[in-house]
Design an enzyme around this catalytic site. Sequence first.
Site, PDB file in Angstrom:
ATOM      1  N   ASP A 231      76.347  33.139  52.164  1.00  0.00           N
ATOM      2  CA  ASP A 231      76.024  33.048  53.329  1.00  0.00           C
ATOM      3  C   ASP A 231      76.387  34.623  53.446  1.00  0.00           C
ATOM      4  O   ASP A 231      77.324  35.043  52.954  1.00  0.00           O
ATOM      5  CB  ASP A 231      76.448  32.090  54.265  1.00  0.00           C
ATOM      6  CG  ASP A 231      76.117  32.119  55.804  1.00  0.00           C
ATOM      7  OD1 ASP A 231      75.176  32.961  56.214  1.00  0.00           O
ATOM      8  OD2 ASP A 231      76.120  31.062  56.432  1.00  0.00           O
TER       9      ASP A 231
HETATM   10  C1  BGC Z   1      74.140  32.196  59.109  1.00  0.00           C
HETATM   11  C2  BGC Z   1      73.004  31.839  57.972  1.00  0.00           C
HETATM   12  C3  BGC Z   1      71.622  32.572  57.823  1.00  0.00           C
HETATM   13  C4  BGC Z   1      72.397  34.198  57.489  1.00  0.00           C
HETATM   14  C5  BGC Z   1      71.300  35.153  57.772  1.00  0.00           C
HETATM   15  C6  BGC Z   1      74.340  33.744  58.845  1.00  0.00           C
HETATM   16  O1  BGC Z   1      75.246  34.031  59.902  1.00  0.00           O
HETATM   17  O2  BGC Z   1      75.069  31.377  58.872  1.00  0.00           O
HETATM   18  O3  BGC Z   1      72.417  30.483  58.271  1.00  0.00           O
HETATM   19  O4  BGC Z   1      70.698  32.303  56.898  1.00  0.00           O
HETATM   20  O5  BGC Z   1      73.313  34.440  58.585  1.00  0.00           O
HETATM   21  O6  BGC Z   1      70.743  35.332  59.017  1.00  0.00           O
END
Ligand code: BGC
Length: 757
Positions: A231
Amino acid sequence: MKHDIRSIISQMTLEEKAGLCSGFDFWHFKGVERLGVPGIMVSDGPHGLRKQDEEGDHLGINDSIKAVCFPPAVLSACSFDTELMEKVGDAIGIEAQATDLAVVLGPGVNMKRSPLCGRNFEYFSEDPYLAGEIATAFIKGVQKHHIGTSIKHFAANNQETNRMTCSSDVDERTLREIYLPAFEKAVKEAQPYTVMCSYNKLNGTVASENEWLLTKVLRDEWGFKGMVMSDWGAVNERVPGLKAGLEVEMPASGGITDVEIVEAVRDGSLDEAVLDRAAERRLNLVFTWEENREEHAFDKEGDHELARHAAEQSMVLLKNDGILPLGKNEKVLFVGEYAVKPRYQGGGSSHINSFKVSDAFSAAEKLGNVRYVKGFSGKDDIYEEELAREALAAAAEADKVVVFAGLPDSFESEGYDRDHMDMPSCQNRLIEELAAVNSNIAAVLHNGAPVTLPWFDSVKGLLEAYLGGQAGGAAAANILFGKVNPSGKLAESWPLKLADNPAHLNFGGKRNVEYHEGIFIGYRYYDKKEMEVRFPFGYGLSYTSFEYSDLRLDSDKMTDGGSLKVSVDVTNTGSSAGSEIVQFYVSDLSSKVQRPVRELKGFGKVYLEPGETKTVSAVLDERAFSWYSIELADWYAYPGEYEIAAGASSRDIRLTARVCYETERRLPAVIDYNTSIGDLMEDERTRPLGELIARKMDAFFGADDGGGMNSDGDEDSDNGFDAAAAAAIAASQPLRSVVSFGILSRDELDELIAKYK
Ligand code: BGC
């Protein structure tokens, strides 16, 4: 052209290989130009594209390209419709091809442990089976077009509070039965090209360094063939992460962690083969995309229609005391800003820049005689006297009133959790006041998770629109006016109040959260505790009625590795066409371990004209009967009787049948000094020993004077213990008691244990 990935890797420098292990920037993976490796672009997801060209951020702050916002997971799961979810995935896959994206970051399959999680709107359900089925279908749809998905957030990311540091402390049985199965199903059946590891720690180890999770379970047990990415910002220590099974760090680390990887290979602390394997997985993804480019246009209007259809198939009618559908000639008043500016998606990284949004009022104007007054703003919790007065006056004149209520953006979002389950008090107050001037009142809710409904008894109708996607307004209008018959059912339980939720005492912790409720989340808890809920899991009404008949199993026996087909006939007994979602639940009637009262193990949705009958079936496999045994480190179904139920909801079981599960497999029999006589008696393999010991005890204590082991020396044989009580007390005596009481010597006991082991 098919690329020879291993040969490309063999020509790479150490630095180039290490460079593959982190992003180029917020949304791009690096390419290696001199070797013809292209850079690729990824984007959120999950319910549409959030492709950012310019300013990158993962919090939904900066704009992205104009796209289509399909219903977020909270709503789409209520369709219980895997075909529909595959269609939505298909459309998103085409959109990604049309806009040069290689991976869409989703679906999100974390379990809804508490209604408070700010991100519940992005997750499907409290039930792992439903979430797994829906996610698998979605992934298949997207990946049909060689566009990757990134199932997330792996794993046990069930709150936003301190999401980057908090440890989810979950026992293994609970992980296996509740928090992992949706990932497991999707991996085994749809092979998502990527898995996104979560921010949180799992049992003390950050997910991005959790070898048990990323390698042992994901790859060795489930056979995951794709690539793991972090993530955004979830990496703690890069080299341990790589070793644990994290191939790509996102977003970019400014090259710092690439250098760490190079140094680790040079100083011998990281085997270069680990890096090569990561590079290979990373290039598989890139070339799968590059070798399978498809020419497509981004059909925004067509996808808007699909988004509307998906919302119509998912919205849930929660109450209807004859007020809905609205009549064409009735004087209808819409109140609440969401009628013209719907809240249709949640805040954060999944925030989509919709190319258009349809609102319920504009759509309803074409269907009936509707007037709109604002009544309250959709943003703040301020009771505005002027707006309220206008709404109350208009309501007095109307035949029927529909209030468009729900949660403002600020109440729920990625990044934080709610601390209560209530709607804005200005809305609650106005709904009561409106109901006092016009009793023909219904409400439409816009929210990402359950809310309390203090005015529930004052309204005659309630439609749960959740967050409906950009076409959700039109979908709600079509349902309100009966153009579409509602058919969604709840993918989560609604407790009456927050304190009823099983995670209530252990949610939102700072350093760690202990999942004390174990496997009993959602309906598994409310059913076991026999608690009243506002609405049970799987609940939803229709404008027509359905009758269930002839529940049948294709066998009265089930075995390990076998399958059991369950079928039921459903008849539309009302006067309008409609769809019914049939749910199949399994109950273990003779289990010796704690199990939920019933668990969802199959479902089907069927469309029926009035008077029509169709059969709905599901196939149950061994897993449908099993629980996860830590002793066996495997799934296990006890031999014995199981009930298969066909329900219109988890609390509206229409028909049941029984099946006998037969297996030769047994949990290991444990006999040691601390095994109780009762445990010995329960297992046919150890019962003879139990009986022998019981006889010896009886002989020693004198069972026939009513005293026996329970005697306090009182001459009176009737000392308050009857035979059953005496047996119950004896049952919890451990084997070692026979030595303590001098009934047997230690050697004699050892000999007996050895004989029966
Ligand atoms: C989120 C993810 C997301 C990623 C990219 C993160 O803060 O938890 O779900 O895909 O950002 O935007």
